[in-house]
Design an enzyme around this catalytic site. Structure first.
Site, short mmCIF file in Angstrom:
data_model
loop_
_atom_site.label_atom_id
_atom_site.label_comp_id
_atom_site.label_asym_id
_atom_site.label_seq_id
_atom_site.Cartn_x
_atom_site.Cartn_y
_atom_site.Cartn_z
N SER A 254 77.30 66.96 43.02
CA SER A 254 77.07 68.28 42.50
C SER A 254 75.63 68.81 42.79
CB SER A 254 77.22 68.44 40.95
OG SER A 254 76.11 68.53 40.45
N LYS A 255 75.14 70.01 43.02
CA LYS A 255 73.99 70.44 43.39
C LYS A 255 72.92 69.86 42.30
CE LYS A 255 75.46 73.95 46.78
NZ LYS A 255 75.43 74.98 47.10
N ARG A 256 73.30 69.65 41.28
CA ARG A 256 72.56 69.50 40.22
C ARG A 256 72.05 67.92 40.00
NH1 ARG A 256 74.78 73.81 39.26
NH2 ARG A 256 76.65 72.60 38.61
N ASP A 257 73.09 67.22 40.49
CA ASP A 257 72.77 65.53 40.41
C ASP A 257 71.74 65.23 41.26
OD1 ASP A 257 73.16 62.84 40.72
OD2 ASP A 257 75.48 63.37 41.00
#
Ligand code: GLU
Length: 487
Positions: A254-257
């Site tokens: 995920s891009k927030r990881d």
């Protein structure tokens, strides 16, 4: 293949180029190049709330840096422009009008509040929410009345009832969707902006895209797009949906990881090489025939095939990326690595640019000592620390070595040898001096070299000792030896 191969990468300008996006772009690019076809970059900017300033330019700069060149795009008009969705609004209007005239689309006047109520009611009844079809059969009078209330319409696609829509996917085979599970979806919003599903279909068709390559998250959109192709009498392109990319821990990336670096710019800024990233990304879901995994871009173009893209998710392995980057760093001319290293050294305050010629030569030799072991070039300041400080910092292992019995004698003798030398230290004369120390003290091998390394570098492991001493220089080496003798 009868038709010309034309592929596209169609980013929404909502952020930086992500690993997943880069993979889509790369697979599309390789496929087009393999057949001598065209690769198009189209900017899908219809989701204006989420658009980010400069995102398209930055994504394109990142693609260019990777070496993924396009034949047509916003900066390179071909025969199928414009290449930015919001500049194509008139085109979408023409086709949405056609769909309405044909009876395949209709105006919907429902307000968001009404739609939300429907949704809640459906959820409460345990039904999967979809459009209630309230406006599907409006009479002329009803329409007039709603318009008189000042309502503006969105245009919805009239999904045919009781049909199976089959996506014939190059990766996943035949995937069937029931049209009854798909609500009448919006083509054009009340403000005139097209939705993704409508714009992408019109654009892919008019731009004569032969192969739509993208991530699995778009598979469920595909039946909607196929219905639009059919209604407009257009031939569908071939589809290929690559599987998800998973984190090393097996979760969806995920891009927030924060566990892994996600964006191409960040890799560039850490001193990764584009050819390493290309090679690494190509293997996220594609497997070549045979055992080899190291490929240049040209080799990838030759070998890549959509048929060998896997249905199973790919796992992102930073260790493998680093291994590949190290491989390409080792293959690179030293000057290239030095040029990449200089800004990192400057940023950490080790040097200030531009460097005088002599200092440049010295830095080049320092970097050369580490070229073989770099995973990425940003490691350079930390690795070369000891060259940019007067005193060494002694690790626990080094201190242990320096506590050995023979050490004072070895260091003292070496110090005398160096003091007697009338020229600068070079790898060659250091070799001679160390031989001399061996002769005078009777200590050799580990007993000799380990204490010398520990004393002058503070570490028990490191690059070539003779070259290291030559680069540290006579004065620095003497001071460090004296420091160890004093302590
Ligand atoms: N703009 C879409 C995205 O960024 C493109 C999807 C597609 O390739 O059809 O996900």
């Amino acid at each position: 293949m009868a038709t010309r191969v034309r592929t596209r990468y169609a980013p929404s300008p909502t952020g930086h180029l992500h690993i997943g996006g880069a993979r889509t772009a790369l697979f599309s690019y390789l496929w087009a190049r393999k057949f001598g076809g065209d690769f198009v970059v189209r900017i899908e900017d219809t989701d204006s709330e989420r658009n980010m300033e400069q995102a398209a330019e930055k994504q394109m700069a990142a693609l260019a840096w990777l070496g993924i060149e396009w034949d047509e795009s916003v900066d390179r008009e071909g025969d199928y422009g414009p290449y930015r969705s919001m500049e194509r609004v008139d085109i979408y209007k023409r086709y949405v009008n056609q769909l309405v005239e044909q009876g395949d689309a209709y105006a919907c006047y429902c307000t968001s509040a009404e739609l939300e109520q429907d949704r809640e009611r459906q959820l409460a009844a345990g039904i999967a929410p979809k459009y209630s079809k309230r406006c599907r059969h409006l009479t002329v009078e009803e329409t007039k009345k709603l318009e008189a209330e000042g309502r503006t319409a969105s245009i919805r696609f009239r999904v045919p009832e009781g049909e199976s829509i089959v996506v014939d996917d190059l990766v996943r085979g035949q995937v069937s969707f029931e049209s009854d599970g798909i609500g009448d979806f919006i083509l054009v919003r009340p403000d005139g902006r097209p939705t993704y599903n409508f714009a992408v279909t019109v654009d892919d068709a008019l731009m004569k895209i032969s192969h739509v390559v993208r991530g699995e998250e778009h598979l469920s959109n595909t039946p909607r797009q196929i219905m639009i192709y059919r209604a407009l009498g257009w031939e569908t392109p071939r589809f290929a949906h690559a599987a998800l990319i998973l984190n090393p821990d097996g979760k969806k990336m995920s891009k927030r990881d924060e566990a892994i670096v996600q964006f191409i710019d960040q890799y560039r800024d850490l001193g990764y090489l584009p050819e390493a990233l290309i090679n690494f990304i190509s293997l996220l879901g594609w497997s070549p025939e045979g055992e080899d995994e190291l490929f240049s871009k040209e080799e990838l173009i030759e070998r890549f095939s959509l048929e060998r893209v896997s249905k199973a998710p790919a796992v992102f392995d930073t260790g493998k990326l680093n291994y590949m980057n190290n491989y390409y760093i080792k293959q690179s001319p030293l000057e290239r690595i030095v040029a990449l290293a200089l800004p990192f050294l400057e940023e950490k305050g080790k040097i200030s640019l531009p460097l005088p010629a002599e200092r440049q030569e010295w830095v080049t030799r320092v970097v050369a000592l580490y070229q073989e072991q770099l995973d990425y070039v940003a490691q350079i300041p930390a690795l070369t620390e000891m060259f940019f400080r007067a005193k060494a910092i002694y690790s626990a292992e080094a201190q242990e070595v320096l506590a050995e019995e023979q050490v004072p004698e070895v260091l003292r003798t070496l110090k005398e040898q160096i003091e007697g030398l009338h020229e600068a230290l070079t790898a060659d004369n250091v070799k001679v001096l160390l031989k001399q120390v061996q002769k005078e003290t009777g200590h050799k091998g580990k007993k000799l070299f380990m204490p010398v390394r520990a004393a002058v570098t503070g570490e028990v492991h490191g690059p070539d000792l003779k070259e290291t001493m030559s680069l540290l220089g006579k004065e620095c080496v003497l001071e460090r030896l004296q420091h160890c003798l004093d302590n």
